[in-house]
Design a protein around this motif. Structure first.
Motif, PDB file in Angstrom:
ATOM      1  N   VAL A  10       0.803  -1.275   0.145  1.00 45.79           N
ATOM      2  CA  VAL A  10      -0.065   0.017  -0.080  1.00 45.79           C
ATOM      3  C   VAL A  10       0.968   1.201  -0.053  1.00 45.79           C
ATOM      4  O   VAL A  10       2.077   1.258   0.573  1.00 45.79           O
ATOM      5  N   ARG A  11       0.322   2.361  -0.426  1.00 49.25           N
ATOM      6  CA  ARG A  11       0.982   3.634  -0.415  1.00 49.25           C
ATOM      7  C   ARG A  11      -0.012   4.442   0.583  1.00 49.25           C
ATOM      8  O   ARG A  11      -1.051   4.384   0.500  1.00 49.25           O
ATOM      9  N   TYR A  25       4.725   9.860   6.800  1.00 46.91           N
ATOM     10  CA  TYR A  25       4.147   8.673   6.154  1.00 46.91           C
ATOM     11  C   TYR A  25       3.590   9.088   4.768  1.00 46.91           C
ATOM     12  O   TYR A  25       3.649   8.184   3.905  1.00 46.91           O
ATOM     13  N   HIS A  26       3.378  10.418   4.308  1.00 45.76           N
ATOM     14  CA  HIS A  26       2.642  10.477   3.026  1.00 45.76           C
ATOM     15  C   HIS A  26       3.532  10.340   2.151  1.00 45.76           C
ATOM     16  O   HIS A  26       4.927  10.269   2.010  1.00 45.76           O
ATOM     17  N   ASN A  27       2.996   9.390   1.206  1.00 45.13           N
ATOM     18  CA  ASN A  27       3.618   8.668   0.089  1.00 45.13           C
ATOM     19  C   ASN A  27       4.595   7.540   0.154  1.00 45.13           C
ATOM     20  O   ASN A  27       5.123   7.030  -0.577  1.00 45.13           O
ATOM     21  N   ARG A  28       4.819   7.187   1.693  1.00 44.69           N
ATOM     22  CA  ARG A  28       5.452   6.050   1.783  1.00 44.69           C
ATOM     23  C   ARG A  28       5.004   4.819   1.178  1.00 44.69           C
ATOM     24  O   ARG A  28       3.519   4.630   1.447  1.00 44.69           O
ATOM     25  N   VAL A  29       5.558   3.809   1.049  1.00 46.02           N
ATOM     26  CA  VAL A  29       4.954   2.502   0.710  1.00 46.02           C
ATOM     27  C   VAL A  29       5.383   1.472   1.591  1.00 46.02           C
ATOM     28  O   VAL A  29       6.435   1.342   2.130  1.00 46.02           O
ATOM     29  N   GLY A  30       4.467   0.611   2.191  1.00 47.04           N
ATOM     30  CA  GLY A  30       4.685  -0.358   3.024  1.00 47.04           C
ATOM     31  C   GLY A  30       3.775  -1.528   2.580  1.00 47.04           C
ATOM     32  O   GLY A  30       2.972  -1.736   1.757  1.00 47.04           O
TER      33      GLY A  30
END
Length: 76
Positions: A10-11, A25-30
């Motif tokens: 998810v982004r 956290y904005h725009n991080r992918v995990g």
């Protein structure tokens, strides 16, 4: 209805600059590593709010998000 399941990439989408999680956290992918249920849906009237997604990141940190903050990650 569960939008994401364990293992999904998810982004994080937190466009509000005033949100305390935006900068970190904005725009991080995990990856969804777990989910928990609570009673937030009773308060908001939207049962989707009762599901908390636990997202793990490549730096071994984890954070909790609601469905509104998650988007499918772009294909690598």
């Amino acid at each position: 209805m569960q939008r994401f399941v364990e293992g999904d990439r998810v982004r994080i989408d937190i466009p509000d600059l005033d949100d305390p999680d935006h900068e970190d956290y904005h725009n991080r992918v995990g990856e969804i590593v777990d989910t928990h249920k609570d009673d937030a849906g009773r308060t908001t009237g939207d049962e989707r709010d009762s599901l908390v997604y636990i997202v793990g990141f490549d730096d071994n940190t984890v954070h909790k998000f609601r469905w509104r903050d998650l988007r499918p990650a772009p294909q690598e």
